[in-house]
Motif scaffolding. Structure first.
Motif, PDB file in Angstrom:
ATOM      1  N   UNK A 679      45.690 -53.096   3.701  1.00  0.00           N
ATOM      2  CA  UNK A 679      47.679 -52.692   3.917  1.00  0.00           C
ATOM      3  C   UNK A 679      47.196 -51.509   5.257  1.00  0.00           C
ATOM      4  N   UNK A 680      45.743 -51.942   6.195  1.00  0.00           N
ATOM      5  CA  UNK A 680      45.921 -50.866   7.692  1.00  0.00           C
ATOM      6  C   UNK A 680      46.666 -51.737   7.941  1.00  0.00           C
ATOM      7  N   UNK A 681      47.944 -50.742   8.956  1.00  0.00           N
ATOM      8  CA  UNK A 681      48.346 -51.605  10.053  1.00  0.00           C
ATOM      9  C   UNK A 681      47.896 -49.885  10.962  1.00  0.00           C
ATOM     10  N   UNK A 682      48.279 -48.809  10.867  1.00  0.00           N
ATOM     11  CA  UNK A 682      47.737 -48.178  11.751  1.00  0.00           C
ATOM     12  C   UNK A 682      46.526 -47.643  11.885  1.00  0.00           C
ATOM     13  N   UNK A 722      53.947 -43.612   1.334  1.00  0.00           N
ATOM     14  CA  UNK A 722      52.895 -43.694   0.612  1.00  0.00           C
ATOM     15  C   UNK A 722      51.759 -44.614   1.923  1.00  0.00           C
ATOM     16  N   UNK A 723      52.398 -45.367   2.863  1.00  0.00           N
ATOM     17  CA  UNK A 723      51.436 -46.220   3.647  1.00  0.00           C
ATOM     18  C   UNK A 723      51.092 -47.692   2.703  1.00  0.00           C
ATOM     19  N   UNK A 724      51.058 -47.657   1.518  1.00  0.00           N
ATOM     20  CA  UNK A 724      50.914 -49.155   1.089  1.00  0.00           C
ATOM     21  C   UNK A 724      48.928 -49.395   1.310  1.00  0.00           C
ATOM     22  N   UNK A 725      48.385 -48.194   1.055  1.00  0.00           N
ATOM     23  CA  UNK A 725      46.859 -48.508   1.152  1.00  0.00           C
ATOM     24  C   UNK A 725      46.237 -48.674  -0.003  1.00  0.00           C
ATOM     25  N   UNK A 726      45.427 -50.205   0.065  1.00  0.00           N
ATOM     26  CA  UNK A 726      44.539 -50.282  -1.023  1.00  0.00           C
ATOM     27  C   UNK A 726      43.230 -50.324  -0.870  1.00  0.00           C
ATOM     28  N   UNK A 727      42.426 -50.152  -1.711  1.00  0.00           N
ATOM     29  CA  UNK A 727      41.168 -50.044  -1.141  1.00  0.00           C
ATOM     30  C   UNK A 727      40.165 -50.736  -2.494  1.00  0.00           C
ATOM     31  N   UNK A 728      38.961 -51.445  -1.740  1.00  0.00           N
ATOM     32  CA  UNK A 728      37.770 -51.924  -3.029  1.00  0.00           C
ATOM     33  C   UNK A 728      36.855 -52.506  -2.586  1.00  0.00           C
ATOM     34  N   UNK A 729      35.886 -52.401  -3.440  1.00  0.00           N
ATOM     35  CA  UNK A 729      34.801 -52.008  -2.885  1.00  0.00           C
ATOM     36  C   UNK A 729      33.928 -53.821  -2.964  1.00  0.00           C
ATOM     37  N   UNK A 730      33.128 -53.909  -2.554  1.00  0.00           N
ATOM     38  CA  UNK A 730      32.562 -55.329  -3.666  1.00  0.00           C
ATOM     39  C   UNK A 730      31.517 -55.131  -3.020  1.00  0.00           C
ATOM     40  N   UNK A 731      30.009 -55.204  -4.188  1.00  0.00           N
ATOM     41  CA  UNK A 731      28.994 -55.359  -4.429  1.00  0.00           C
ATOM     42  C   UNK A 731      28.168 -56.958  -3.351  1.00  0.00           C
ATOM     43  N   UNK A 732      27.099 -55.708  -2.402  1.00  0.00           N
ATOM     44  CA  UNK A 732      26.877 -57.216  -1.971  1.00  0.00           C
ATOM     45  C   UNK A 732      24.788 -57.508  -2.040  1.00  0.00           C
TER      46      UNK A 732
END
Length: 859
Positions: A679-682, A722-732
């Motif tokens: 959701x990053x815009x700026x 709130x800017x509409x951001x979310x985050x996820x973590x990918x295990x690699x």
């Protein structure tokens, strides 16, 4: 500010302009690049510039065009820049030489050799010993060549530019860096003025304010802006305070704008790119025109007065008219000083918000009156109503004494360009009626038609008005008003497009050179490939894996997994998620990677667009798990006290809109992982374990993390929603054990020119995604060469002729391209034969070459 010392060898720069041994000069300069033209066309193109009325060419000298591999130098054939400069001298043109070391110019790496990026301690465009050692090697090759060809001692070079638009770049020690470049230039005998251009008006950022380095300016305004004059005059005044002229080393190509720059005080006007050319072979950059990340086309053409193929456009004649105005006014104009009009100027059409004028050396003023609209209009100048054509900028003369032109009178007003003045005769150029006021006598001259000059007499003078088309061809005007024009050159004949269906297909493919085995994929440059391509092969255990993550891949990647070719990746290093849910167990993975150019600009939004960034597969990871980590972020800032609130990422609300808020959270992973901010815009700022913050952009919102526990901080301007951001973590887990093979440009060119067995085939020719084939065809004789237009789908095509790679095109679904026509290859006249390497790509439709069309250039 300290005033730069101007080195001088027949060229004098001061606040009044440019002085040469032949007198003061206003210099019109056209970009013309030897490295973007066949050598056999150099003279004709230089003569064409001279015929336009321009008196100078600016010439980049690309470092990596001459140092083709570390320590391997070439100044022969199309790289014989000394011969090009000698031809410029023979043609009667000055030269502004621009050897860099960095040139930009939408050229591969901005001319910085790709292998510089292999030294992690070498920092390009910095006052840093490793980089300067390499620059020294380049300057030792090129600066003596320029020193031998300086004006006036037998050469055309009147200025040498150091660096290029350094104010765009984060140079840590500008003064030290420019001092080092200046000292090398003087040590090699450069005595003409050394200049450094600012790309966005930061004069000190471009020059380091180093004595002996003269600031120049690049302007790229909106041609229709009413505010051009006020901006340009500011720089004229700033430089006049240093007793220097305004040198405009790059600007727009439209002569309406160039007239406004002239009237605002510019002594050098060098529109970029007036005379276009071609990106041969593997030389274009990858750039950031508009959206970050695109490719430059084979054609290098931004609409200048000469097309890539040498055809003259309408601006060519406008250049000739402007040059005649400059020649006619001569030293009066060259020694003029910037001013505002001394008389009132009003108009009933859109025009400048603050018109510019020049105080001419022998008295009177030149006033530019731009018409920025599309309908006929009238201006009132010195109380006289005059006609002004739409989309024009007449250079009107006010209160100019005429004794030196054979008349003891004053030209109170002339509403049109003065393109000729001799004893008793004044010749004007206009497409609308011309108003001339001599003393107290007002004369109206009807609008001249093409081929029909209008003549009248007043105060003992013959007044002649020509249509601009005729004024561009003016040779002389007799005392009785008889006009002598140059002959109209014959229009080149054009050949109707020819469809080619019969070709010869080679059964063989180009060999690969083995490049060893590696735990992780190396860069192509580390394998000795600076221009070309490579293949990476391994097997990967995809048991239980639904997707892969590819990080750092550039420029172009065709990825084949378990026999399935995926759509081409051209993400410029951005992380790419690849769906592999249909594959399981140990499967073959093959990545075919092509270099299409190193970045010519330093764009932090995508990894491969950083200046000096290397090319290759990057790192391929299997994604073992994906977890949502959007919740449980602590908020820092904008709240009353402890304890810190826990909110979702970006979920804090306050009235302090736009002020930074920091969110922190602990992240744990037993293996390497990737944090994906959705959701990053700026841009947002992310730091790991209180380290140096990194800016994360919408184009690549990923952070790679080593195994362990990490404290993550995300700082962003507050938005009430709130800017509409979310985050996820990918295990690699990394995919390892790669074997590599490479094909550089020399290997591919050598194979292209080899004679070998072929079989006759007829188009259309179908391929599978990932399949390659080579085809040959003969070209009919042509005085102008051919544009080769390919009709097909899902193909990348590279062409060779006369032993040289001419360029590349991409047919079908493809990324964005900039520059000229991205759909054709140009085969210059006399370049025999054509060999094409076709590669099928996955995407909409099937790879197929349906037909080839041979077209006359600009036909």
């Amino acid at each position: 500010m300290s005033r730069p010392t101007v080195l001088n060898s027949g060229i004098q720069l001061d606040a009044r302009g440019i002085g040469t041994e032949d007198g003061p000069r206003v210099v019109l300069c056209a970009s013309l690049f030897y490295f973007r033209l066949p050598r056999e066309q150099w003279r004709a193109r230089l003569e064409q510039v001279r015929a336009s009325g321009y008196t100078c060419v600016d010439v980049y000298l690309p470092w990596n065009f001459h140092e083709t591999a570390p320590g391997r130098w070439s100044f022969e054939g199309r790289r014989d820049v000394a011969a090009f400069l000698d031809l410029a001298q023979e043609t009667g043109l000055y030269v502004i030489a621009r050897p860099g070391p960095y040139i930009c110019s939408e050229w591969d790496g901005g001319a910085l050799p790709a292998w510089l990026g292999l030294d992690p301690e070498l920092r390009v465009r910095q006052h840093e010993p490793r980089f300067l050692d390499r620059v020294t090697a380049w300057f030792e090759q090129v600066l003596p060549l320029l020193a031998e060809r300086q004006y006036p001692a037998g050469g055309p070079v009147i200025m040498v530019q150091l660096e290029n638009e350094l104010d765009f770049f984060d140079c840590e020690d500008r003064a030290g860096y420019l001092t080092a470049l200046r000292d090398q230039a003087t040590r090699h005998g450069i005595t003409v003025p050394l200049i450094a251009c600012s790309g966005q008006g930061d004069i000190e950022g471009a020059t380091g304010n180093v004595p002996g380095v003269v600031p120049a300016c690049n302007f790229y305004p909106d041609d229709d802006s009413p505010d051009i004059e006020a901006e340009v005059r500011r720089y004229t005044e700033l430089l006049a305070d240093r007793d220097l002229p305004l040198l405009i080393t790059e600007t727009n190509r439209r002569h309406r704008t160039l007239r406004r720059l002239l009237a605002s005080g510019a002594s050098l006007i060098a529109p970029y790119l007036q005379s276009s050319g071609w990106n041969f072979g593997y030389t274009p950059s990858t750039g950031n025109w508009g959206d970050p990340g695109n490719f430059m086309s084979h054609g290098y053409d931004f609409g200048g007065y000469v097309s890539s193929s040498g055809a003259e456009r309408p601006e060519f004649a406008q250049g000739q008219v402007l040059a005649r105005v400059i020649d006619t006014l001569g030293p009066r104009l060259a020694l003029a000083t910037s001013a505002l009009p001394r008389v009132q100027v009003t108009a009933d059409f859109p025009t400048s918000s603050s018109p510019s004028a020049l105080d001419l050396d022998e008295g009177g003023q030149l006033i530019a009156v731009p018409h920025l609209g599309t309908a006929p209009g009238r201006a009132v100048v010195r109380g006289v109503s005059v006609a002004v054509a739409p989309d024009s900028c007449p250079l009107m003369l006010v209160d100019v004494p005429l004794p030196s032109w054979g008349c003891d009178a004053t030209l109170t007003l002339a509403s049109a360009d003065l393109v000729g003045a001799s004893d008793g005769v004044l010749t004007f150029s206009s497409e609308v009626p011309v108003t001339v006021v001599l003393g107290g006598t007002r004369v109206e001259i009807p609008a001249p038609a093409v081929g029909t000059p209008e003549r009248t007499a007043a105060e003992g003078l013959t007044l002649v008005a020509l249509a601009p088309t005729d004024a561009a061809r003016l040779r002389a005007t007799d005392r009785d008003g008889t006009v002598h024009l140059t002959d109209v050159p014959p229009r080149p004949s054009t050949t109707p497009p020819t469809a080619v269906r019969d070709v010869r297909q080679r059964p063989a493919v180009a060999p690969e050179e083995p490049a060893g085995t590696h735990e992780l994929p190396p860069t192509l440059e580390s394998l000795g490939v600076y221009r070309g391509r490579g293949t990476y092969r391994t097997t990967a255990d995809l048991t239980g894996v639904d997707e892969l993550l590819l990080v750092g891949a550039a420029d172009i990647v065709d990825l084949s997994i378990a026999g399935r070719v995926h759509p081409t990746i051209a993400g410029f290093g951005a992380a790419q998620r690849i769906d592999v849910h249909e594959a399981t167990g140990r499967v073959a993975v093959e990545a075919f990677v092509e270099i299409w150019g190193h970045a010519n600009f330093d764009d932090a939004r995508l990894p491969a667009l950083r200046l000096g960034a290397l090319r290759g597969l990057g790192t391929l990871w299997t994604v073992r798990d994906v977890a949502d980590v959007s919740a449980l972020w602590s908020v820092h800032g904008h709240w009353a006290g402890g304890p810190a609130p826990l909110r979702g990422l970006g979920g804090w609300s306050s009235t302090r809109v736009g002020l930074p808020v920091t969110y922190t959270r602990e992240i744990r992973s037993a293996t390497a992982s990737a944090l994906h901010v959705l959701g990053v815009v700026e841009p947002v700022r992310v730091s790991v374990d209180n380290g140096e913050p990194r800016t994360v952009h919408a184009e690549d919102p990923w952070i790679l993390l080593p195994a362990g526990t990490h404290q993550i901080s995300v700082t962003m301007p507050h938005h009430p929603s709130g800017g509409g951001l979310r985050a996820e973590l990918l295990t690699l887990e990394p995919v390892t054990d790669w074997s590599c093979a490479v094909q550089d440009d020399d290997l591919l060119t050598g194979f292209a020119v080899e004679a070998g067995p072929t079989r006759d085939v007829q188009l259309p020719l179908a391929l599978e995604p990932g399949e390659e084939t080579w085809i040959d065809l003969d070209l009919p004789p042509s005085d102008d060469g051919f544009l080769v237009r390919l009709d097909g789908s899902q193909l990348r095509v590279t062409g060779w002729a006369a032993g040289e790679c001419v360029g590349r095109v991409w047919v079908g679904d493809r990324p964005a391209f900039s520059g000229g026509d991205a759909n054709v290859l140009w085969i210059p006249a006399g370049w025999s034969g054509l060999t094409l390497l076709l590669r099928g790509t996955a995407g909409p439709g099937s790879p197929e070459l349906r037909t080839l069309r041979l077209e006359s250039p600009d036909g």
